[in-house]
Design an enzyme around this catalytic site. Structure first.
Site, short mmCIF file in Angstrom:
data_model
loop_
_atom_site.label_atom_id
_atom_site.label_comp_id
_atom_site.label_asym_id
_atom_site.label_seq_id
_atom_site.Cartn_x
_atom_site.Cartn_y
_atom_site.Cartn_z
N HIS A 158 0.85 -1.19 0.00
CA HIS A 158 0.00 0.00 0.00
C HIS A 158 0.89 1.25 0.00
O HIS A 158 1.92 1.29 0.67
CB HIS A 158 -0.93 -0.01 1.22
CG HIS A 158 -2.00 1.02 1.12
ND1 HIS A 158 -1.78 2.35 1.41
CD2 HIS A 158 -3.29 0.92 0.71
CE1 HIS A 158 -2.90 3.01 1.19
NE2 HIS A 158 -3.83 2.18 0.77
N GLU A 203 -3.86 2.06 -7.62
CA GLU A 203 -4.20 3.14 -6.69
C GLU A 203 -3.34 4.36 -7.01
O GLU A 203 -2.22 4.50 -6.49
CB GLU A 203 -3.92 2.69 -5.25
CG GLU A 203 -4.78 1.54 -4.78
CD GLU A 203 -5.21 1.72 -3.32
OE1 GLU A 203 -6.40 1.71 -3.07
OE2 GLU A 203 -4.32 1.87 -2.46
P1 PGA Z 1 -9.31 6.04 -0.01
O1 PGA Z 1 -8.19 4.93 0.29
O2 PGA Z 1 -10.51 5.28 -0.53
O3 PGA Z 1 -9.56 6.69 1.30
O4 PGA Z 1 -8.74 6.95 -1.03
C1 PGA Z 1 -7.99 3.87 -0.58
C2 PGA Z 1 -6.82 3.07 -0.09
O5 PGA Z 1 -5.93 3.66 0.53
O6 PGA Z 1 -6.73 1.86 -0.28
#
Ligand code: PGA
Length: 237
Positions: A101, A159
């Site tokens: 992450h 992401e």
């Molecule tokens: P968020 O986080 O939906 O708050 O942007 C997503 C993540 O960090 O996996």
């Protein structure tokens, strides 16, 4: 038709076990009949055992860790203060673990090499690894030495950094383009999720337009009504 995977990454929330149970119960009570969606709850480690033990085996909910250590000693343990092994997660009833992450890459200085070792350790413990990336170029390093046969147990979550925890919007068109690039590199069977400010207003467009296999939801997963709306959106596709 495969199920959508909607992953709730609670991050370092909520602040007490009582609140964690309340949040979990308000979600699990409402998704008993989900047919098209598998929901993966990833709470902080300290709540996992308690939540997993009150889990109804017939429910659409699975559990995941938010991270794990890269060592997975055959004995199941070792001298690694503060760490949690993939086998411990597996033994608690987890099926998934989030790896790489961006918040861990940033705050814990996790490198691609560490991420690579974590994925290998997770696979060895028979966990499915949800690998978070922000750039396609990370894939080669993060998956180094991992065979194509193992890709069925790896889920890539795209992401984009600018969208994680910011409320900023990544266009479904861009997400779709990245999904196609990931599949080009890893094969058509790899499952790809989108994560980054996903909410009930944009969930359908990532699933429908960008053809994502699911979502990794941070902030919105802490609000049961909002999270359930996301799940419902996926059910209706
Ligand atoms: P968020 O986080 O939906 O708050 O942007 C997503 C993540 O960090 O996996």
């Amino acid at each position: 038709m495969k199920k959508f995977l909607i992953v709730a990454n609670w991050k370092m929330n909520p602040k007490s076990l009582a609140e964690a149970k309340k949040l979990f119960n308000s979600i699990s009570a409402k998704i008993k009949n989900a047919k098209r969606v598998e929901v993966v709850i990833c709470p902080p480690f300290v709540y996992l055992s308690s939540l997993a033990s009150q889990q109804d085996p017939s429910s659409a909910i699975s559990f995941g860790g938010q991270s794990c250590f890269w060592e997975n000693p055959p004995t199941g343990g070792g001298a690694f203060t503060g760490e949690v092994s993939p086998l411990m997660l597996k033994n608690l009833g987890c099926q998934y673990v989030i790896v790489g992450h961006s918040e861990r890459r940033r705050h814990q200085k996790e490198t691609d090499e560490m991420v690579n070792k974590k994925i290998k350790a997770a696979l060895k413990a028979k966990l499915k690894a949800i690998l978070c990336i922000d750039k396609i170029s990370q894939l080669g390093r993060d998956l180094k030495g991992i065979s194509n046969n193992d890709f069925k147990n790896i889920i890539v979550a795209y992401e984009p950094l600018f969208a994680v925890g910011t409320g900023k919007f990544c266009s479904p068109k861009k997400a779709k383009n990245i999904r196609q690039l990931i599949r080009k590199k890893l094969g058509e069977n790899i499952n790809v999720l989108y994560g980054g400010s996903a909410n009930s207003n944009n969930a359908s467009s990532y699933l429908r337009e960008a053809k994502m296999q699911g979502l990794l939801v941070g902030g919105a997963s802490l609000n049961p009504r909002e999270f359930l709306r996301i799940v419902r959106n996926a059910e209706e596709i």
